[in-house]
Scaffold this motif. Structure first.
Motif, short mmCIF file in Angstrom:
data_model
loop_
_atom_site.label_atom_id
_atom_site.label_comp_id
_atom_site.label_asym_id
_atom_site.label_seq_id
_atom_site.Cartn_x
_atom_site.Cartn_y
_atom_site.Cartn_z
N PHE A 45 0.84 -1.20 0.00
CA PHE A 45 0.00 0.00 0.00
C PHE A 45 0.88 1.25 0.00
O PHE A 45 0.61 2.22 -0.71
CB PHE A 45 -0.90 -0.05 1.24
N PHE A 46 1.98 1.19 0.75
CA PHE A 46 2.86 2.35 0.77
C PHE A 46 3.75 2.41 -0.47
O PHE A 46 4.08 3.50 -0.94
CB PHE A 46 3.69 2.38 2.07
N VAL A 47 4.13 1.25 -1.01
CA VAL A 47 4.90 1.25 -2.26
C VAL A 47 4.04 1.86 -3.39
O VAL A 47 4.46 2.78 -4.09
CB VAL A 47 5.35 -0.18 -2.63
N GLY A 48 2.82 1.33 -3.52
CA GLY A 48 1.91 1.87 -4.54
C GLY A 48 1.55 3.31 -4.25
O GLY A 48 1.40 4.12 -5.16
N GLY A 49 1.44 3.63 -2.96
CA GLY A 49 1.12 5.00 -2.58
C GLY A 49 2.24 5.96 -2.95
O GLY A 49 1.98 7.08 -3.41
N ALA A 50 3.48 5.51 -2.78
CA ALA A 50 4.61 6.36 -3.16
C ALA A 50 4.56 6.66 -4.66
O ALA A 50 4.84 7.79 -5.09
CB ALA A 50 5.92 5.66 -2.80
N MET A 51 4.16 5.66 -5.45
CA MET A 51 4.04 5.89 -6.90
C MET A 51 2.93 6.90 -7.17
O MET A 51 3.06 7.78 -8.03
CB MET A 51 3.75 4.58 -7.62
N ALA A 52 1.84 6.80 -6.43
CA ALA A 52 0.74 7.77 -6.59
C ALA A 52 1.23 9.18 -6.24
O ALA A 52 0.84 10.16 -6.88
CB ALA A 52 -0.44 7.38 -5.71
N MET A 53 2.11 9.27 -5.24
CA MET A 53 2.65 10.58 -4.87
C MET A 53 3.48 11.16 -6.01
O MET A 53 3.43 12.37 -6.27
CB MET A 53 3.50 10.48 -3.60
N HIS A 79 1.67 1.42 -10.31
CA HIS A 79 0.82 1.81 -9.17
C HIS A 79 -0.44 0.94 -9.13
O HIS A 79 -0.80 0.39 -8.09
CB HIS A 79 0.45 3.29 -9.28
N ALA A 80 -1.09 0.82 -10.30
CA ALA A 80 -2.34 0.05 -10.36
C ALA A 80 -2.08 -1.41 -10.04
O ALA A 80 -2.79 -2.02 -9.23
CB ALA A 80 -2.98 0.19 -11.73
N LEU A 81 -1.05 -1.99 -10.66
CA LEU A 81 -0.79 -3.42 -10.44
C LEU A 81 -0.44 -3.70 -8.98
O LEU A 81 -0.93 -4.66 -8.39
CB LEU A 81 0.35 -3.88 -11.36
N VAL A 82 0.40 -2.83 -8.41
CA VAL A 82 0.82 -3.04 -7.02
C VAL A 82 -0.38 -2.90 -6.09
O VAL A 82 -0.59 -3.71 -5.17
CB VAL A 82 1.94 -2.05 -6.65
N MET A 83 -1.20 -1.89 -6.32
CA MET A 83 -2.34 -1.67 -5.44
C MET A 83 -3.36 -2.81 -5.54
O MET A 83 -3.86 -3.30 -4.55
CB MET A 83 -3.02 -0.33 -5.76
N ILE A 84 -3.67 -3.22 -6.77
CA ILE A 84 -4.70 -4.25 -6.94
C ILE A 84 -4.20 -5.60 -6.47
O ILE A 84 -4.81 -6.26 -5.64
CB ILE A 84 -5.15 -4.32 -8.42
N GLY A 472 -4.03 14.71 -2.29
CA GLY A 472 -3.28 13.45 -2.39
C GLY A 472 -2.15 13.37 -1.39
O GLY A 472 -1.97 12.35 -0.72
N PHE A 473 -1.39 14.46 -1.26
CA PHE A 473 -0.26 14.44 -0.32
C PHE A 473 -0.77 14.26 1.11
O PHE A 473 -0.21 13.49 1.90
CB PHE A 473 0.57 15.71 -0.43
N VAL A 474 -1.85 14.99 1.45
CA VAL A 474 -2.37 14.88 2.81
C VAL A 474 -2.89 13.46 3.06
O VAL A 474 -2.61 12.86 4.10
CB VAL A 474 -3.50 15.93 3.05
N PHE A 475 -3.61 12.91 2.08
CA PHE A 475 -4.14 11.55 2.25
C PHE A 475 -3.00 10.56 2.43
O PHE A 475 -3.04 9.71 3.32
CB PHE A 475 -5.00 11.15 1.05
#
Lengths: 533, 170
Positions: A45-53, A79-84, A472-475
């Protein structure tokens, strides 16, 4: 009792387990494996989240600032693959591992060794996927949907992408088989199917969806692999193939996948809402049938993802009406949750806040989904930020909120300690405000015509993008509160009672907090009174 | 379900052939074509479009358009020329626009039925014989027959893959 006798007779293996790394590597215990799944999901979640950032940072202003377009596209894809496959699905399986044996009165999962294997495949698969960033040609950048011919231009990363998808699929199929075997064979006496807690029900249905749809994806990506390396022409027009065929096969998997992700979340909030409304779930039977109908219908709507490929009118009408029909069982569920709260003695602890968050914000995503299900208007929304807003509304406050709510709900049971309620509420409110700041403006961007998967954009989209990025950053940062709450709770805190929550009902709350290593060594007798909440 | 994924491939082809939705053209035997009822009351204009995809050829249609009565056998000529200094095998893939009309468009003879091998610098003239079904609704007055020539993979394809991964390097 006989237990005391066996103590003296031979070695008692009740709480016996290997220590250190071996406890985790060779674990066959549903709780340990469940914990590993959840920790893995959190890391992903944090790896994919870092990509979203990275994505939101690049989109903070128009123009190219931080990354080049190829890398940006890799970010959206991975991001999508890691999150899903790395975060959402393992989180669901982790919760199922922890809770299902406890909810149905079983000592453990039916196939503990397969359980171990299905988890330990995941870190390897995730490594295959993330290692692609260091390969010639870069990480996959053709979108997580892997449409040919674009995806065939992936460099050395291509076979790694395919095999990562294969392994992630195999892992989830093994998890699904295990869940079905457990529920069908290991229920306590008196625990009939119509007494199962709804979380167990949603997971059985999810497991069947997984078994039915994941192999189709495996087939589709195998065809991509042979197209690229072995001269087949499934999707290559030069050899008589058709790239549109891939989209059909992919979405035949892809749409059931949507429900694979969301049904466990529905199950979780079906546990949480009755607990904090202090009322039994309204319309239990209709909930079960609605879930099953959603799952069944999900196999007949795939082409609504591809209305713009040039389908005949009859096809578009069929898929439009089929899509609309899914709103009916979903509406039944939303109604039942609302009716459960009606005239209940509600309290708003953190799990309940997250559950109500799911109810509200999943509905927003559901309604924008209906908008796009209407074929003629979909031509405007297709591949714009409107679809990005839609699926993030159903995934983030719909699925992730369900999982987080479940974690808060069961954390005292797992650890034996109450979590910090104040921090939990802070986590909820910061997340909820920021997630709406993040995704709601994307509806406006999409309606105004901003395309998805583009690192740069017209100046007219600048303001909403900046607002969205701030959200996004706050979330992203606010999720660190969750990590802190979990760590704090594991380390200590106010002791939780066995029932934990005043309104909690069901077998899992009859066990001690934390529960014994093997949940129910003696099967409990289930009566109507002790059945589902 | 893994096998079902693969089973979708022929199913899709059959489905597309029956409904004609992916714009692929059909074939018809010469005998059947000659027996077809000719509708002298209307004329259908067939426009020709030629494309190449990663193949160093020249590919042109001699006639821009041909007008035929539905049910009447039409003919068009295309020319390909290999401008490179090596032998290349190509495959043409046809399609019809509007796609809804594709089930009414059949060919008795086409260069797309087989692979075309051109030596370096070679030029070839090729015929297409087609027939528009007289059952085609009158709302279709013009059809576009489009061909795309693809290079087929051969010994050079290894070089091509290497070139490609060179190109997408970042």
């Amino acid at each position: 009792m006989s237990e005391a006798v066996s103590h003296e007779d031979h070695h008692d293996d009740h709480d016996h387990k290997p220590t250190g790394i071996k406890r985790w590597l060779f674990s066959t215990n549903h709780k340990d494996i469940g914990t590993m799944y959840l920790v893995f999901a959190l890391i992903m979640f944090f790896v994919g989240g870092a990509m979203a950032m990275v994505i939101r940072a690049e989109l903070f202003q128009p123009g190219l600032q931080y990354v080049d377009p190829q890398f940006f596209n890799s970010m959206t894809t991975v991001h999508a693959l890691v999150m899903i496959f790395g975060a959402l699905m393992p989180a669901g399986v982790g919760l199922a591992n922890w809770m299902i044996p406890m909810m149905i009165g079983a000592p453990d999962m039916a196939m503990p060794r397969m359980n171990n294997m299905s988890f330990w495949i995941l870190p390897f698969a995730a490594t295959l996927l993330i290692a692609t960033f260091f390969m010639e040609g870069g990480a996959p950048a053709g979108g997580w949907t892997m449409y040919p011919p674009l995806v065939l231009q992936t460099g050395d990363a291509f076979p790694f992408l395919i095999f990562a998808v294969h392994f992630l699929g195999i892992s989830s199929i093994m998890g699904a088989i295990n869940i079905i075997a457990t529920v069908f064979n290991m229920r306590a006496p008196g625990m009939t199917f119509m007494k199962l807690p709804l979380f167990v029900w949603t997971w059985i249905i999810t497991a069947f969806l997984l078994i039915a749809s994941m192999p189709v994806l495996a087939g589709a990506v195998t065809m991509l692999l042979t197209d690229k390396f072995f001269g087949t022409a499934f999707f290559n027009a030069a050899g008589g193939g058709d790239p549109v065929l891939f989209q059909h096969v992919f979405w035949f998997f892809g749409h059931p996948e949507v429900y694979i992700l969301v049904l466990p979340s529905f199950g979780i909030i079906s546990q949480i809402i009755p607990t904090f409304a202090r009322k039994p779930l309204f319309g239990y039977e209709s909930m079960v049938y609605a879930t099953a109908s959603i799952a069944f219908l999900s196999f007949f709507v795939w082409a609504h993802h591809m209305f713009t490929v040039g389908m005949p009118l009859t096809g578009e009408l069929f898929f439009m009406y089929a899509t609309m029909s899914i709103a009916v069982p979903t509406g039944v569920k939303i109604f039942n949750w609302t009716a459960t709260m009606w005239k209940g003695s509600m309290t708003f602890e953190t799990p309940m806040l997250f559950a109500i968050g799911v109810l509200f914000m999943f509905s927003i995503g559901g309604f924008s989904g209906l908008m796009m299900g209407i074929t003629p208007v979909d031509f405007q929304y297709h591949d714009t930020y409107f679809i990005v807003a839609h699926f993030h509304y159903v995934i983030v406050p719909g699925i992730i909120y369900g999982v987080i709510g479940g974690v808060y709900f069961w954390l005292p049971k797992w650890t034996g300690n109450m979590y910090d309620e104040k921090l939990g509420k802070l986590h909820f409110w910061i997340s909820t405000i920021s997630v709406n700041v993040l995704f709601f403006p994307q509806h406006f961007l999409g309606l105004a015509g901003m395309p998805r998967r583009i690192p740069d954009y017209n100046i007219q989209f600048a303001e909403w993008n900046m607002i969205s990025s701030i959200g996004g950053f706050v979330f992203g940062l606010s999720q660190l509160i969750l990590v802190w709450v979990v760590i704090k709770c594991v380390r200590g805190g106010e002791k939780a009672t066995d029932q934990v929550w005043e309104g909690a009902q069901g077998l899992e709350w009859t066990l001690s907090s934390p529960p014994p290593f093997h949940s129910f060594t003696v099967p409990p007798q289930v009566t109507d009174a002790s059945a589902h909440s | 379900m893994f096998g079902f994924g693969y089973a979708l491939v022929p199913l899709y082809d059959v489905f597309c052939e029956v409904t004609g939705i992916n714009g692929k053209t059909g074939t018809i035997s010469k005998e059947d074509a000659e027996q077809m009822l000719v509708d002298d009351n209307r004329v259908v204009t067939v426009l020709f479009d030629t494309n190449m995809r990663e193949i160093p050829w020249e590919f042109t249609a001699v006639e821009r358009t041909v007008s035929v009565h539905p049910g009447q056998l039409g003919e068009a000529t295309f020319v390909i020329k290999n401008t490179s200094d090596r032998e290349i095998v190509g495959q043409a893939v046809p399609s019809i626009a509007p796609t809804q009309a594709s089930i009414y468009f059949n060919k008795t003879e086409c260069f797309c039925f087989t692979q075309q091998t051109l030596a370096a610098g070679e030029t070839r003239e090729m015929k297409v014989r087609f027939i528009v079904d007289s059952k085609m609704p009158a709302r279709f007055s013009a059809l576009t027959l489009s061909y795309t020539f693809f290079a087929l993979p051969d010994a050079n394809s290894v070089v091509k893959v290497a070139e490609q991964s060179e190109r997408i390097k970042i």
